[in-house]
Design an enzyme around this catalytic site. Structure first.
Site, PDB file in Angstrom:
ATOM      1  N   ARG A  48       0.850  -1.187   0.000  1.00 46.70           N
ATOM      2  CA  ARG A  48       0.000   0.000   0.000  1.00 46.70           C
ATOM      3  C   ARG A  48       0.885   1.237   0.000  1.00 46.70           C
ATOM      4  O   ARG A  48       2.080   1.158   0.208  1.00 46.70           O
ATOM      5  CB  ARG A  48      -0.943   0.013   1.209  1.00 46.70           C
ATOM      6  CG  ARG A  48      -0.247  -0.406   2.487  1.00 46.70           C
ATOM      7  CD  ARG A  48      -0.612   0.377   3.695  1.00 46.70           C
ATOM      8  NE  ARG A  48      -0.462   1.808   3.582  1.00 46.70           N
ATOM      9  CZ  ARG A  48       0.679   2.477   3.765  1.00 46.70           C
ATOM     10  NH1 ARG A  48       1.831   1.840   4.000  1.00 46.70           N
ATOM     11  NH2 ARG A  48       0.701   3.786   3.682  1.00 46.70           N
TER      12      ARG A  48
ATOM     13  N   ALA B   2       0.765   5.073  -2.390  1.00 46.27           N
ATOM     14  CA  ALA B   2       0.662   5.359  -3.822  1.00 46.27           C
ATOM     15  C   ALA B   2       1.921   4.996  -4.623  1.00 46.27           C
ATOM     16  O   ALA B   2       1.840   4.270  -5.618  1.00 46.27           O
ATOM     17  CB  ALA B   2       0.283   6.824  -4.024  1.00 46.27           C
TER      18      ALA B   2
ATOM     19  N   ASP C 241      -2.043  10.917  -2.141  1.00 39.71           N
ATOM     20  CA  ASP C 241      -2.236   9.876  -3.151  1.00 39.71           C
ATOM     21  C   ASP C 241      -2.576  10.450  -4.515  1.00 39.71           C
ATOM     22  O   ASP C 241      -2.304   9.818  -5.530  1.00 39.71           O
ATOM     23  CB  ASP C 241      -3.341   8.914  -2.705  1.00 39.71           C
ATOM     24  CG  ASP C 241      -2.863   7.993  -1.598  1.00 39.71           C
ATOM     25  OD1 ASP C 241      -2.560   6.836  -1.900  1.00 39.71           O
ATOM     26  OD2 ASP C 241      -2.753   8.438  -0.447  1.00 39.71           O
TER      27      ASP C 241
ATOM     28  N   GLN D 152      -2.754   2.330  10.014  1.00 38.53           N
ATOM     29  CA  GLN D 152      -1.439   2.421   9.373  1.00 38.53           C
ATOM     30  C   GLN D 152      -0.447   3.225  10.213  1.00 38.53           C
ATOM     31  O   GLN D 152       0.756   2.974  10.158  1.00 38.53           O
ATOM     32  CB  GLN D 152      -1.566   3.058   7.979  1.00 38.53           C
ATOM     33  CG  GLN D 152      -2.310   2.216   6.973  1.00 38.53           C
ATOM     34  CD  GLN D 152      -3.766   2.618   6.857  1.00 38.53           C
ATOM     35  OE1 GLN D 152      -4.378   3.030   7.846  1.00 38.53           O
ATOM     36  NE2 GLN D 152      -4.334   2.500   5.674  1.00 38.53           N
TER      37      GLN D 152
END
Length: 356
Positions: A57, A59, A247, A206
């Site tokens: 994960r 971008a 992102d 995260q």
């Protein structure tokens, strides 16, 4: 700006995504911090699933993973003709493209390779295959170089003291070092980072699982807080600047990032705290005029209904957007791999790409 450090001087972590011997290797981020495991992927479908289920994960990391997925197809294809190979190539392209909708790096990396292949369709098939593999590796290597530059640009403009960040825009979210990760690592090396506040970042945590693990691994002074404590630490004067990843940044400076980023931007304005986004040029989508046009991924209700695999709520309806959009009016500056972009963003982002 002078690049003063090498990647290996800033982190002890390996690359989060690599390709060698017809295999894509990725750190399984779903297992952290309980287990550090590098997993091998040998089919396009397994790479696509790893992107979709967030084994990988961030971008830039998923952009590199997708590029390596095409490299994997090129080296494992059993096509006997160029037409057969290209049919398979476009299928692999679509499989990887349809994994996650918000992060623009995914589409940027896939389209970069697709464009290159289409420019060389008259070349021998073996040369086309080599082009794909080499370009995928180039994308990954360029990401590391871009992060290193962003780290040094960011260290020049951010104040000495305590920073607050959200989600994970560290080494795990990129090929190596990170976007935010490079900035805080350079500042740590310089001695200008006193403390890094980490939001836990519900629902997938995260910040708690990944950022706390990787930054403490590299010796940074970190402190974890619940997401709803961010306003209080700002009110107490304990935050000198906020720094987040992005992102997708659009032409007017609006940007999509992990859900909860917009909230921090509004709070930063209220408390007079500088708010910076950090992202490479590959995360900037000049085809979209405003953040209202960015597609926002909605993920499984189970992410909200559970925590660490344990059920924490009754079976009720859930709205689980993975990203939100921060309007450009809340952004102090955008740190890119080319330079820091200041308001007015619409004019200065256009100028940035005009310098290419």
């Amino acid at each position: 700006m002078e690049v003063r450090y090498k990647p290996e001087e800033l982190t002890k972590l390996p690359r989060s995504v690599e390709y060698k011997e017809r295999t894509v290797y990725m750190i399984n981020q779903r297992l952290l911090p309980r287990e550090f495991k590098v997993e091998a992927f040998r089919t396009v479908e397994s790479v696509a699933e790893a992107i979709k289920n967030m084994t990988v994960r961030g971008a830039p990391a998923i952009g590199a993973a997708a590029a390596f997925g095409l490299a994997l197809y090129a080296e494992t294809s059993k096509a006997k003709s160029k037409d057969e190979f290209m049919d398979g190539f476009y299928k692999a392209y679509e499989t990887l493209k349809n994994t996650r909708p918000t992060a623009v790096n995914l589409f940027w990396a896939l389209n970069r390779i697709k464009k290159l292949v289409e420019e060389h369709l008259e070349d021998p098939l073996d040369e086309i295959k080599s082009l794909i593999v080499n370009e995928a590796q180039k994308i990954a290597d360029e990401d590391v170089e871009a992060n290193l530059r962003m780290g040094h640009y960011g260290a020049e403009v951010l104040p000495e003291g305590n920073l607050l960040t959200h989600c994970n825009a560290g080494s795990l979210a990129t090929v190596h070092l990170g976007t935010v990760g490079a900035v805080v690592r350079v500042m740590h090396k310089d001695g200008s980072l006193k403390l890094l506040w980490l939001d836990e970042t519900r629902p997938v945590l995260q910040g708690a699982r990944l950022s706390a693990w990787e930054y403490s691994y590299d010796g940074l002074n970190v402190k974890l807080i619940a997401d709803n404590a961010a306003a209080f630490v700002m009110q107490q004067g304990l935050v000198d600047a906020i720094i987040v990843g992005a992102d997708r940044i659009v032409a007017n400076g609006d940007f999509a990032n992990k859900i909860g980023t917009y909230m921090l931007a509004v709070l930063a304005r209220e408390h007079g705290i500088p708010f910076f986004a950090v992202a490479p040029l590959s995360s900037i989508d000049m085809s979209l005029k405003s953040g209202k046009e960015i597609p926002i991924e909605e993920r499984s209700p189970e992410e909200v209904l559970t925590c660490g695999g344990c059920r924490i709520a009754p079976d009720v309806p859930v709205y689980n957007p993975a990203f939100d959009v921060t309007p450009h009016k809340y952004v102090t500056g955008i740190i890119t791999d080319k330079r820091v972009v200041w308001p007015p963003f619409k004019r200065n982002l256009k100028k940035l790409f005009g310098e290419q």
